[in-house]
Design a protein around this motif. Structure first.
Motif, short mmCIF file in Angstrom:
data_model
loop_
_atom_site.label_atom_id
_atom_site.label_comp_id
_atom_site.label_asym_id
_atom_site.label_seq_id
_atom_site.Cartn_x
_atom_site.Cartn_y
_atom_site.Cartn_z
N SER A 55 43.75 97.07 56.59
CA SER A 55 43.53 98.37 57.24
C SER A 55 43.29 99.48 56.23
CB SER A 55 44.74 98.73 58.11
OG SER A 55 45.92 98.82 57.33
N ASP A 56 43.61 99.22 54.96
CA ASP A 56 43.41 100.24 53.92
C ASP A 56 42.09 100.06 53.16
OD1 ASP A 56 45.90 101.32 54.48
OD2 ASP A 56 46.93 100.02 53.07
N ILE A 57 41.28 99.09 53.57
CA ILE A 57 39.98 98.87 52.92
C ILE A 57 38.95 99.81 53.52
CG2 ILE A 57 38.09 97.23 52.55
CD1 ILE A 57 40.47 96.53 50.90
N ARG A 58 38.28 100.56 52.66
CA ARG A 58 37.14 101.38 53.10
C ARG A 58 35.88 100.74 52.55
NH1 ARG A 58 36.89 107.57 51.46
NH2 ARG A 58 35.64 106.82 49.72
N LEU A 59 35.13 100.09 53.42
CA LEU A 59 33.99 99.28 53.00
C LEU A 59 32.69 100.05 53.19
CD1 LEU A 59 32.87 96.49 52.13
CD2 LEU A 59 32.88 95.86 54.55
N ARG A 60 31.88 100.06 52.15
CA ARG A 60 30.52 100.62 52.23
C ARG A 60 29.53 99.58 51.75
NH1 ARG A 60 28.84 104.27 49.12
NH2 ARG A 60 30.39 104.09 47.48
N VAL A 61 28.34 99.62 52.32
CA VAL A 61 27.30 98.68 51.89
C VAL A 61 26.16 99.45 51.24
CG1 VAL A 61 27.88 96.99 53.66
CG2 VAL A 61 26.14 98.72 54.14
N SER A 62 25.49 98.76 50.34
CA SER A 62 24.39 99.37 49.59
C SER A 62 23.07 98.79 50.05
CB SER A 62 24.60 99.10 48.09
OG SER A 62 23.49 99.53 47.34
N ASN A 63 22.08 99.63 50.22
CA ASN A 63 20.76 99.14 50.64
C ASN A 63 20.11 98.28 49.57
OD1 ASN A 63 20.80 100.35 53.17
ND2 ASN A 63 20.06 102.29 52.36
N GLY A 64 20.37 98.63 48.32
CA GLY A 64 19.85 97.84 47.21
C GLY A 64 21.00 97.25 46.43
N ALA A 65 20.77 96.98 45.15
CA ALA A 65 21.84 96.49 44.30
C ALA A 65 22.91 97.58 44.19
CB ALA A 65 21.31 96.13 42.93
N PRO A 66 24.17 97.25 44.46
CA PRO A 66 25.22 98.27 44.38
C PRO A 66 25.31 98.89 42.99
CG PRO A 66 26.04 96.30 45.47
CD PRO A 66 24.70 95.95 44.88
N SER A 67 25.50 100.20 42.95
CA SER A 67 25.61 100.89 41.68
C SER A 67 26.90 100.50 40.96
CB SER A 67 25.60 102.41 41.91
OG SER A 67 25.98 103.11 40.73
N LEU A 68 26.79 100.30 39.65
CA LEU A 68 27.96 100.02 38.83
C LEU A 68 28.43 101.26 38.07
CD1 LEU A 68 27.14 96.48 37.37
CD2 LEU A 68 28.68 97.08 39.25
N ASP A 69 27.89 102.41 38.40
CA ASP A 69 28.33 103.66 37.79
C ASP A 69 29.54 104.16 38.57
OD1 ASP A 69 28.76 106.10 36.65
OD2 ASP A 69 26.73 106.89 37.01
N PHE A 70 30.73 103.77 38.13
CA PHE A 70 31.93 104.11 38.88
C PHE A 70 32.25 105.60 38.83
CE2 PHE A 70 32.37 99.56 38.62
CZ PHE A 70 33.02 99.22 39.80
N ALA A 71 31.58 106.33 37.98
CA ALA A 71 31.78 107.78 37.96
C ALA A 71 31.12 108.45 39.15
CB ALA A 71 31.23 108.37 36.65
N THR A 72 30.16 107.78 39.77
CA THR A 72 29.41 108.40 40.87
C THR A 72 29.35 107.55 42.13
OG1 THR A 72 27.30 107.46 40.09
CG2 THR A 72 27.93 109.63 39.23
N ASN A 73 29.74 106.28 42.09
CA ASN A 73 29.51 105.43 43.27
C ASN A 73 30.64 105.46 44.29
OD1 ASN A 73 31.57 103.84 42.22
ND2 ASN A 73 30.26 102.14 41.62
N ASP A 74 31.68 106.27 44.06
CA ASP A 74 32.78 106.43 45.01
C ASP A 74 33.39 105.08 45.38
OD1 ASP A 74 34.53 107.95 46.58
OD2 ASP A 74 33.34 107.60 48.38
N ALA A 75 33.57 104.21 44.40
CA ALA A 75 34.11 102.88 44.66
C ALA A 75 35.21 102.54 43.66
CB ALA A 75 33.01 101.82 44.60
N ASP A 76 36.14 101.70 44.09
CA ASP A 76 37.15 101.15 43.20
C ASP A 76 36.74 99.75 42.74
OD1 ASP A 76 39.11 103.32 43.52
OD2 ASP A 76 39.28 102.58 45.57
N VAL A 77 36.07 99.02 43.64
CA VAL A 77 35.61 97.66 43.37
C VAL A 77 34.19 97.52 43.90
CG1 VAL A 77 35.97 95.20 43.83
CG2 VAL A 77 37.94 96.70 43.54
N VAL A 78 33.34 96.85 43.13
CA VAL A 78 31.98 96.56 43.58
C VAL A 78 31.80 95.04 43.62
CG1 VAL A 78 29.52 96.64 42.94
CG2 VAL A 78 30.93 98.70 42.77
N ILE A 79 31.26 94.54 44.72
CA ILE A 79 30.86 93.14 44.81
C ILE A 79 29.36 93.13 44.55
CG2 ILE A 79 30.87 91.04 46.16
CD1 ILE A 79 33.63 92.22 45.63
N GLN A 80 28.97 92.63 43.39
CA GLN A 80 27.58 92.71 42.97
C GLN A 80 26.97 91.31 42.91
OE1 GLN A 80 26.82 93.90 39.00
NE2 GLN A 80 28.42 92.65 38.10
N TRP A 81 25.63 91.29 42.82
CA TRP A 81 24.92 90.03 42.79
C TRP A 81 25.03 89.35 41.44
CZ3 TRP A 81 23.16 87.07 46.52
CH2 TRP A 81 22.27 86.03 46.21
#
Length: 303
Positions: free
Chosen positions: A118-144
């Motif tokens: 219930s504490d997971i806030r999931l967002r999806v990326s139209n392209g390859a997810p950004s790995l710039d954690f300073a701007t991508n508003d993410a704690d974890v990225v699942i990337q290709w």
């Protein structure tokens, strides 16, 4: 050796009295009686083996030691209060950014098994997810890609072979029985790592003229098109097992491509062992291991 700290109640009583220069005001603030506050101050003086107040009747005055100590305690207690408030007010959500296919086909169906789902806030990326954690508003990225990236912890999550999938309705309508039958249907191609030539070679049709078909930027689009009976895609086994089990898709033939690493977990290196991030990474790996889709090199490294 343990820390030999003064009693916290005594510290609060002294600091409050010194700040207000009034035993009664400190007692009101702490919801105590003035007698209890005076008792706590005396206990602190005994612990420190020094006088903190000069007393003259009902009047009090800080000693030089008491004045210096009180100033430092006020600063420390203010900082303690701020840090406590920050912990209480900190968001408990874990922000996860991923591809649409991983979110829809793999992660979301399994989330109910995660203790803090219930504490997971999931967002999806139209392209390859950004790995710039300073701007991508993410704690974890699942990337290709599982390519090492400076400043990030990147660990392979899963590997998968591929095989053709089709809707039951299209298969029945087109009477698909043999690999050759796919050459007269619409095939969906991937922008990245398209493997139709390799699959047909494995099926004994090396060099076959492949039929035209649209090229999509990710496998989720092609899989959705297959569900809509528009054609055939070369799906990753790890991503479509649930859809096949539901009956929405059918696997075609026993031929598969060689497994390749398809997803990795990425997070800032400095935060990799934070409790929530570490727990989420561990849970993802456990789910992948349970399905036997952990990349071989990671599996051997863990043995």
């Amino acid at each position: 050796m343990g820390r030999k700290l003064p009693p916290f109640a005594a510290v609060r009583a002294f600091e409050g009295t010194a700040r207000h220069m009034s035993v009664k005001a400190a007692a009101d603030e702490l919801c105590l009686t003035p007698s209890a506050v005076s008792h706590q101050i005396k206990a602190l003086e005994q612990f420190l083996d020094t006088k903190l107040f000069e007393r003259s009747g009902n009047r009090i005055k800080l000693t030089l030691t008491g004045e210096a100590y009180a100033g430092k305690l006020t600063h420390l207690l203010d900082a303690f209060l701020e840090e406590t408030a920050a912990v209480k007010e900190a968001p408990r959500t874990l922000r996860v950014l991923s591809t649409p296919g991983f979110a829809a086909r793999w992660l979301v169906p399994r989330l109910p098994r995660l203790e803090f789902a219930s504490d997971i806030r999931l967002r999806v990326s139209n392209g390859a997810p950004s790995l710039d954690f300073a701007t991508n508003d993410a704690d974890v990225v699942i990337q290709w890609s599982d390519k090492p990236t400076p400043g990030l912890t990147v660990e392979p999550l899963m590997a998968s072979a591929r095989y053709p999938v089709i809707s039951p309705e299209l298969r029945a309508r087109e009477n698909v029985q043999r690999p050759e039958d796919l050459l007269r249907l619409t095939l969906f191609y991937d922008e990245t790592d398209d493997a139709w030539p390799q699959w047909f070679a494995g099926a004994g049709l090396s060099g076959a003229d492949l039929p035209p078909g649209p090229t999509f930027p990710n496998c989720e689009i092609s899989t959705t098109m297959v569900e809509q009976r528009q054609g055939v895609s070369l799906a990753y086994d790890a991503m479509v097992r649930g859809t096949i089990a539901s009956g929405r898709l059918q696997r075609l033939f026993d031929v598969t491509t060689n497994p390749i690493s398809i997803y990795a977990i990425a997070c800032p290196e400095a935060r990799a062992e934070e409790a929530r991030i570490a727990a989420f990474r561990h849970w993802l790996r456990a789910e992948a291991e349970a399905e036997g889709v952990v990349p071989e090199r990671l599996f051997h490294a863990a043995e």
